[in-house]
Design a protein around this motif. Structure first.
Motif, PDB file in Angstrom:
ATOM      1  N   ALA A 195       0.832  -1.212   0.000  1.00  0.00           N
ATOM      2  CA  ALA A 195       0.000   0.000   0.000  1.00  0.00           C
ATOM      3  C   ALA A 195       0.861   1.255   0.000  1.00  0.00           C
ATOM      4  O   ALA A 195       0.565   2.238  -0.710  1.00  0.00           O
ATOM      5  CB  ALA A 195      -0.931  -0.011   1.201  1.00  0.00           C
ATOM      6  N   LEU A 196       1.944   1.245   0.768  1.00  0.00           N
ATOM      7  CA  LEU A 196       2.818   2.417   0.814  1.00  0.00           C
ATOM      8  C   LEU A 196       3.592   2.590  -0.482  1.00  0.00           C
ATOM      9  O   LEU A 196       3.888   3.728  -0.890  1.00  0.00           O
ATOM     10  CB  LEU A 196       3.783   2.287   1.995  1.00  0.00           C
ATOM     11  N   LEU A 197       3.931   1.495  -1.152  1.00  0.00           N
ATOM     12  CA  LEU A 197       4.608   1.590  -2.445  1.00  0.00           C
ATOM     13  C   LEU A 197       3.696   2.258  -3.470  1.00  0.00           C
ATOM     14  O   LEU A 197       4.132   3.144  -4.226  1.00  0.00           O
ATOM     15  CB  LEU A 197       5.023   0.199  -2.922  1.00  0.00           C
ATOM     16  N   LEU A 201       4.325   5.877  -5.306  1.00  0.00           N
ATOM     17  CA  LEU A 201       4.269   6.026  -6.757  1.00  0.00           C
ATOM     18  C   LEU A 201       3.270   7.121  -7.152  1.00  0.00           C
ATOM     19  O   LEU A 201       3.544   7.939  -8.052  1.00  0.00           O
ATOM     20  CB  LEU A 201       3.880   4.695  -7.402  1.00  0.00           C
ATOM     21  N   ALA A 202       2.127   7.130  -6.472  1.00  0.00           N
ATOM     22  CA  ALA A 202       1.128   8.165  -6.758  1.00  0.00           C
ATOM     23  C   ALA A 202       1.662   9.552  -6.410  1.00  0.00           C
ATOM     24  O   ALA A 202       1.427  10.524  -7.152  1.00  0.00           O
ATOM     25  CB  ALA A 202      -0.149   7.873  -5.980  1.00  0.00           C
ATOM     26  N   GLY A 204       4.779  10.433  -6.462  1.00  0.00           N
ATOM     27  CA  GLY A 204       5.778  10.765  -7.468  1.00  0.00           C
ATOM     28  C   GLY A 204       5.142  11.296  -8.741  1.00  0.00           C
ATOM     29  O   GLY A 204       5.615  12.286  -9.323  1.00  0.00           O
ATOM     30  N   ILE A 205       4.059  10.657  -9.177  1.00  0.00           N
ATOM     31  CA  ILE A 205       3.347  11.130 -10.374  1.00  0.00           C
ATOM     32  C   ILE A 205       2.736  12.502 -10.118  1.00  0.00           C
ATOM     33  O   ILE A 205       2.770  13.396 -10.979  1.00  0.00           O
ATOM     34  CB  ILE A 205       2.261  10.108 -10.772  1.00  0.00           C
ATOM     35  N   LEU A 206       2.172  12.690  -8.916  1.00  0.00           N
ATOM     36  CA  LEU A 206       1.571  13.969  -8.566  1.00  0.00           C
ATOM     37  C   LEU A 206       2.609  15.087  -8.524  1.00  0.00           C
ATOM     38  O   LEU A 206       2.336  16.224  -8.935  1.00  0.00           O
ATOM     39  CB  LEU A 206       0.875  13.848  -7.205  1.00  0.00           C
ATOM     40  N   THR A 207       3.789  14.784  -8.068  1.00  0.00           N
ATOM     41  CA  THR A 207       4.859  15.778  -8.016  1.00  0.00           C
ATOM     42  C   THR A 207       5.288  16.203  -9.408  1.00  0.00           C
ATOM     43  O   THR A 207       5.556  17.387  -9.659  1.00  0.00           O
ATOM     44  CB  THR A 207       6.059  15.224  -7.233  1.00  0.00           C
ATOM     45  N   ARG A 208       5.325  15.235 -10.329  1.00  0.00           N
ATOM     46  CA  ARG A 208       5.683  15.570 -11.704  1.00  0.00           C
ATOM     47  C   ARG A 208       4.586  16.394 -12.382  1.00  0.00           C
ATOM     48  O   ARG A 208       4.882  17.281 -13.183  1.00  0.00           O
ATOM     49  CB  ARG A 208       5.924  14.282 -12.495  1.00  0.00           C
ATOM     50  N   ALA A 209       3.336  16.084 -12.026  1.00  0.00           N
ATOM     51  CA  ALA A 209       2.225  16.813 -12.647  1.00  0.00           C
ATOM     52  C   ALA A 209       2.076  18.212 -12.058  1.00  0.00           C
ATOM     53  O   ALA A 209       1.658  19.153 -12.769  1.00  0.00           O
ATOM     54  CB  ALA A 209       0.930  16.033 -12.468  1.00  0.00           C
ATOM     55  N   ALA A 210       2.388  18.363 -10.782  1.00  0.00           N
ATOM     56  CA  ALA A 210       2.255  19.673 -10.125  1.00  0.00           C
ATOM     57  C   ALA A 210       3.525  19.960  -9.345  1.00  0.00           C
ATOM     58  O   ALA A 210       3.602  19.690  -8.135  1.00  0.00           O
ATOM     59  CB  ALA A 210       1.034  19.694  -9.214  1.00  0.00           C
ATOM     60  N   PRO A 211       4.569  20.479 -10.004  1.00  0.00           N
ATOM     61  CA  PRO A 211       5.867  20.715  -9.335  1.00  0.00           C
ATOM     62  C   PRO A 211       5.773  21.686  -8.167  1.00  0.00           C
ATOM     63  O   PRO A 211       6.611  21.638  -7.260  1.00  0.00           O
ATOM     64  CB  PRO A 211       6.742  21.283 -10.451  1.00  0.00           C
ATOM     65  N   GLN A 212       4.789  22.572  -8.180  1.00  0.00           N
ATOM     66  CA  GLN A 212       4.677  23.541  -7.102  1.00  0.00           C
ATOM     67  C   GLN A 212       4.146  22.934  -5.806  1.00  0.00           C
ATOM     68  O   GLN A 212       4.138  23.583  -4.754  1.00  0.00           O
ATOM     69  CB  GLN A 212       3.762  24.702  -7.524  1.00  0.00           C
ATOM     70  N   LEU A 213       3.700  21.671  -5.854  1.00  0.00           N
ATOM     71  CA  LEU A 213       3.164  21.011  -4.671  1.00  0.00           C
ATOM     72  C   LEU A 213       4.296  20.696  -3.685  1.00  0.00           C
ATOM     73  O   LEU A 213       5.351  20.189  -4.065  1.00  0.00           O
ATOM     74  CB  LEU A 213       2.449  19.717  -5.073  1.00  0.00           C
ATOM     75  N   ASN A 214       4.072  21.042  -2.424  1.00  0.00           N
ATOM     76  CA  ASN A 214       5.063  20.761  -1.374  1.00  0.00           C
ATOM     77  C   ASN A 214       4.925  19.297  -0.958  1.00  0.00           C
ATOM     78  O   ASN A 214       4.061  18.943  -0.157  1.00  0.00           O
ATOM     79  CB  ASN A 214       4.843  21.677  -0.176  1.00  0.00           C
ATOM     80  N   PHE A 216       6.746  17.399   0.822  1.00  0.00           N
ATOM     81  CA  PHE A 216       7.054  17.066   2.211  1.00  0.00           C
ATOM     82  C   PHE A 216       5.875  17.379   3.131  1.00  0.00           C
ATOM     83  O   PHE A 216       5.660  16.708   4.134  1.00  0.00           O
ATOM     84  CB  PHE A 216       8.298  17.828   2.671  1.00  0.00           C
ATOM     85  N   ALA A 217       5.124  18.408   2.804  1.00  0.00           N
ATOM     86  CA  ALA A 217       3.971  18.767   3.628  1.00  0.00           C
ATOM     87  C   ALA A 217       2.801  17.816   3.411  1.00  0.00           C
ATOM     88  O   ALA A 217       1.976  17.633   4.302  1.00  0.00           O
ATOM     89  CB  ALA A 217       3.539  20.202   3.333  1.00  0.00           C
ATOM     90  N   VAL A 218       2.730  17.206   2.210  1.00  0.00           N
ATOM     91  CA  VAL A 218       1.616  16.326   1.876  1.00  0.00           C
ATOM     92  C   VAL A 218       1.985  14.855   2.051  1.00  0.00           C
ATOM     93  O   VAL A 218       1.187  14.048   2.539  1.00  0.00           O
ATOM     94  CB  VAL A 218       1.125  16.594   0.434  1.00  0.00           C
ATOM     95  N   GLY A 219       3.204  14.510   1.659  1.00  0.00           N
ATOM     96  CA  GLY A 219       3.597  13.106   1.611  1.00  0.00           C
ATOM     97  C   GLY A 219       3.660  12.425   2.960  1.00  0.00           C
ATOM     98  O   GLY A 219       3.149  11.308   3.127  1.00  0.00           O
ATOM     99  N   PHE A 220       4.270  13.096   3.953  1.00  0.00           N
ATOM    100  CA  PHE A 220       4.422  12.453   5.253  1.00  0.00           C
ATOM    101  C   PHE A 220       3.088  12.158   5.929  1.00  0.00           C
ATOM    102  O   PHE A 220       2.855  11.019   6.358  1.00  0.00           O
ATOM    103  CB  PHE A 220       5.309  13.309   6.160  1.00  0.00           C
ATOM    104  N   PRO A 221       2.165  13.131   6.039  1.00  0.00           N
ATOM    105  CA  PRO A 221       0.864  12.785   6.656  1.00  0.00           C
ATOM    106  C   PRO A 221       0.102  11.727   5.864  1.00  0.00           C
ATOM    107  O   PRO A 221      -0.597  10.886   6.460  1.00  0.00           O
ATOM    108  CB  PRO A 221       0.105  14.121   6.658  1.00  0.00           C
TER     109      PRO A 221
END
Length: 265
Positions: A195-197, A201-202, A204-214, A216-221
């Motif tokens: 599930a974490l993998l 992956l999701a 990573g795709i989201l970061t490529r689609a929206a580079p301005q997304l932080n 670290f603020a979203v991924g850890f929670p």
């Protein structure tokens, strides 16, 4: 006036000290019974009580050897190794569960959430400690501690006290059993890791689609929440795996002690 000869004294000592050493080694190394939170006096008292109960059934089969001689010390060492081997087999089960928790905690981002574990005299991940508590409760629920005591009492008839003790093949079996740490640890942690993998992956795709997304603020929670959710959903399915591990360990002990194996209910 009561008098006792040196030979009679040696016989009395041998009748008690050899069974006591095997039982005490088990009590000191076995899970639950060997927990450092249990006072040493309680462990000694339990070992003495079990020895008093077992001694009348084994005193006729004990070798007539002076315990203070070299051969007597070898027999004493063999009894210690036998008890330690039995406790080691069951300890592997708990180490496998705690390893699964450490893998899960590392992927969830809780690798820094560690504290000192008195039982293993080292640091342990908080998720590993949590799964270790669950394994302890499951072990007590199926009376695993009582089964170990029953096995140690039967061992004196199937593996009598002598200078031979456990063989080289037994040590090889114990080493191979250590591989269960990685096998069962990965099996227990696989649902959460999968599930974490997918989550990573999701992200990573989201970061490529929206580079301005932080990220670290979203991924850890997000990884923490999904990890806890999947872990909570997976815990009910851990029971059969933990039961199989415990019964595999007990059957391995029976194989070492030449006792007929049991079938898991």
């Amino acid at each position: 006036m009561l008098s006792i000869t040196t030979a009679e004294l040696n016989t009395l000592l041998a009748t008690f000290i050899w069974p006591f050493s095997r039982i005490l080694a088990l009590v000191a190394t076995a899970p639950i019974l060997g927990n450092p939170s249990i006072p040493v006096r309680v462990k000694l008292g339990l070992a003495i009580m079990l020895t008093i109960l077992v001694t009348p059934t084994v005193e006729k089969s004990l070798p007539q050897i002076d315990p203070s001689t070299g051969l007597g010390l070898i027999i004493l060492l063999q009894q210690l190794l036998t008890g330690i081997a039995i406790g080691f087999v069951m300890r592997i089960v708990f180490v496998a569960v705690e390893m699964a928790g450490e893998l899960i905690g590392l992927q969830m981002g809780l690798g820094f959430a560690i504290f000192f574990d008195a039982q293993n005299s080292g640091q342990i991940d908080i998720i590993g400690r949590f799964l270790g508590v669950i394994a302890s409760l499951a072990f007590l629920a199926i009376d695993g501690h009582l089964m170990m005591i029953a096995l140690i009492s039967q061992s004196f008839s199937t593996l009598p006290v002598d200078a031979k003790g456990i063989t080289d093949t037994t040590f090889t079996t114990l080493v191979n059993w250590g591989g269960e740490i990685f096998k069962s640890g990965l099996q227990l942690s696989l649902p959460v890791l999968t599930a974490l993998l997918i989550t990573n992956l999701a992200l990573g795709i989201l970061t490529r689609a929206a580079p301005q997304l932080n990220i670290f603020a979203v991924g850890f929670p997000l990884t923490l929440s999904i990890g806890l959710l999947v872990l909570a959903l997976s815990i009910p399915f851990y029971a059969p795996i933990l039961g199989r591990l415990v019964y595999d360990g007990l059957n391995l002990i029976m194989g070492i002690l030449n006792i007929s194996q049991m079938n898991m209910p």
